[in-house]
Design a protein around this motif. Structure first.
Motif, mmCIF file in Angstrom:
data_model
loop_
_atom_site.group_PDB
_atom_site.id
_atom_site.type_symbol
_atom_site.label_atom_id
_atom_site.label_comp_id
_atom_site.label_asym_id
_atom_site.label_seq_id
_atom_site.Cartn_x
_atom_site.Cartn_y
_atom_site.Cartn_z
ATOM 1 N N UNK A 40 2.227 -9.911 -5.941
ATOM 2 C CA UNK A 40 2.984 -11.094 -6.343
ATOM 3 C C UNK A 40 4.355 -11.131 -5.676
ATOM 4 N N UNK A 41 4.903 -9.949 -5.406
ATOM 5 C CA UNK A 41 6.240 -9.861 -4.815
ATOM 6 C C UNK A 41 6.209 -9.696 -3.299
ATOM 7 N N UNK A 42 5.124 -9.111 -2.759
ATOM 8 C CA UNK A 42 5.103 -8.777 -1.334
ATOM 9 C C UNK A 42 4.079 -9.573 -0.533
ATOM 10 N N UNK A 43 3.423 -10.544 -1.146
ATOM 11 C CA UNK A 43 2.360 -11.290 -0.464
ATOM 12 C C UNK A 43 2.854 -11.974 0.804
ATOM 13 N N UNK A 73 -5.932 -20.569 4.687
ATOM 14 C CA UNK A 73 -4.951 -21.435 5.334
ATOM 15 C C UNK A 73 -4.186 -20.736 6.442
ATOM 16 N N UNK A 74 -4.193 -19.445 6.438
ATOM 17 C CA UNK A 74 -3.436 -18.737 7.471
ATOM 18 C C UNK A 74 -4.002 -17.353 7.688
ATOM 19 N N UNK A 75 -3.727 -16.818 8.857
ATOM 20 C CA UNK A 75 -4.154 -15.459 9.176
ATOM 21 C C UNK A 75 -3.493 -14.459 8.237
ATOM 22 N N UNK A 76 -2.264 -14.720 7.892
ATOM 23 C CA UNK A 76 -1.548 -13.821 6.992
ATOM 24 C C UNK A 76 -2.232 -13.682 5.655
ATOM 25 N N UNK A 77 -2.751 -14.784 5.126
ATOM 26 C CA UNK A 77 -3.449 -14.723 3.842
ATOM 27 C C UNK A 77 -4.702 -13.857 3.935
ATOM 28 N N UNK A 78 -5.433 -14.010 5.036
ATOM 29 C CA UNK A 78 -6.652 -13.219 5.219
ATOM 30 C C UNK A 78 -6.310 -11.738 5.309
ATOM 31 N N UNK A 83 -6.097 -6.266 3.033
ATOM 32 C CA UNK A 83 -5.265 -5.132 2.637
ATOM 33 C C UNK A 83 -5.310 -4.930 1.128
ATOM 34 N N UNK A 84 -5.265 -6.031 0.382
ATOM 35 C CA UNK A 84 -5.300 -5.936 -1.080
ATOM 36 C C UNK A 84 -6.585 -5.274 -1.561
ATOM 37 N N UNK A 85 -7.710 -5.697 -0.997
ATOM 38 C CA UNK A 85 -8.998 -5.117 -1.395
ATOM 39 C C UNK A 85 -9.038 -3.628 -1.074
ATOM 40 N N UNK A 86 -8.588 -3.258 0.123
ATOM 41 C CA UNK A 86 -8.601 -1.852 0.509
ATOM 42 C C UNK A 86 -7.659 -1.026 -0.358
#
Length: 245
Positions: A40-43, A73-78, A83-86
């Protein structure tokens, strides 16, 4: 190789036990909540940072070809999602190694190795050493691999990092309650290829969507089955050799 697949198949079968399902759920839940709060803070900052260090044109072309831009919507989100899943999976594995292994060992030992004596050769310090060293090396490997993820090489490096983490994280704890200090020393030193083989097999599961949610508990169970079987065979051979003298 047969021992590796036997351990993996037994571990997969154990996943459907009600007790194991609960053990599977709570570490995953804790890890997910933890990283969702952190995310939530570092997305957004992490997305911007990653976009700068990764070869953007190559990544953009790859996404256009696979139509993944239609999903996000963006490469950053993907990248953040990956990273979040890992991070959730790795954190779940660490929680499993630190807090859940005794329950899993007890579950496997009572059902499959009831006659295997417990010599308690492991220690908390030894367990922490393996966990901390595994995490440090895994983070280093992943940090190196991350910029190259979308050109293929990074994915391979991440796969090898996962294999290393698995065998380093669980091999010691799987033996710590049943093996003596001498048995621990010998078994962790020999047959490294098989340990890496099981690490690679369980590491592969971490990259399969949905199945990767089961990966931490599956990996722990697989290494417990594998290591206790190795210990049992080692003692049988030792007793046989002693009886011949």
């Amino acid at each position: 190789m047969i021992q590796i697949f036997n351990a993996f198949s037994l571990a997969f079968r154990n996943l459907f036990n009600f007790k194991i399902l609960w053990i599977l759920v709570w570490p995953l839940f804790v890890a997910s909540i933890l990283w969702l709060i952190i995310g939530e803070f570092f997305w957004i900052p992490s997305a911007e940072w990653l976009a700068e260090i990764i070869p953007f044109t190559i990544v953009k072309d790859w996404f256009d070809e696979s139509d993944l831009l239609k999903i996000t919507n963006s490469i950053g989100d993907v990248l953040n999602v990956i990273i979040l899943v890992m991070l959730v999976i790795v954190t779940t594995m660490i929680i499993t190694a630190l807090f859940v292994m005794p329950s899993l060992i007890d579950f496997v030992a009572k059902r499959y190795y009831p006659l295997l004596d417990r010599k308690n050769g492991g220690s908390i310090i030894g367990s922490l050493f393996h966990v901390i060293s595994a995490i440090i090396i895994f983070i280093a490997l992943w940090s190196i691999a991350l910029p190259f993820w979308f050109v293929g090489v990074g994915m391979l490096a991440s796969f090898l990092a996962a294999a290393y983490l698995n065998q380093r994280l669980f091999s010691y704890d799987a033996l710590s309650e049943h093996a003596s200090k001498e048995e621990l020393r010998i078994l962790l030193r020999v047959d490294k290829l098989s340990l890496w083989g099981l690490g690679l097999l369980t590491g592969f599961v971490q990259f399969i969507p949905f199945l990767n949610l089961f990966a931490p508990t599956l990996t722990a169970l697989a290494f417990i089955h594998f290591e206790l079987a190795r210990l049992e065979n080692f003692r049988h051979k030792s007793n046989f050799n002693s009886s011949r003298k």
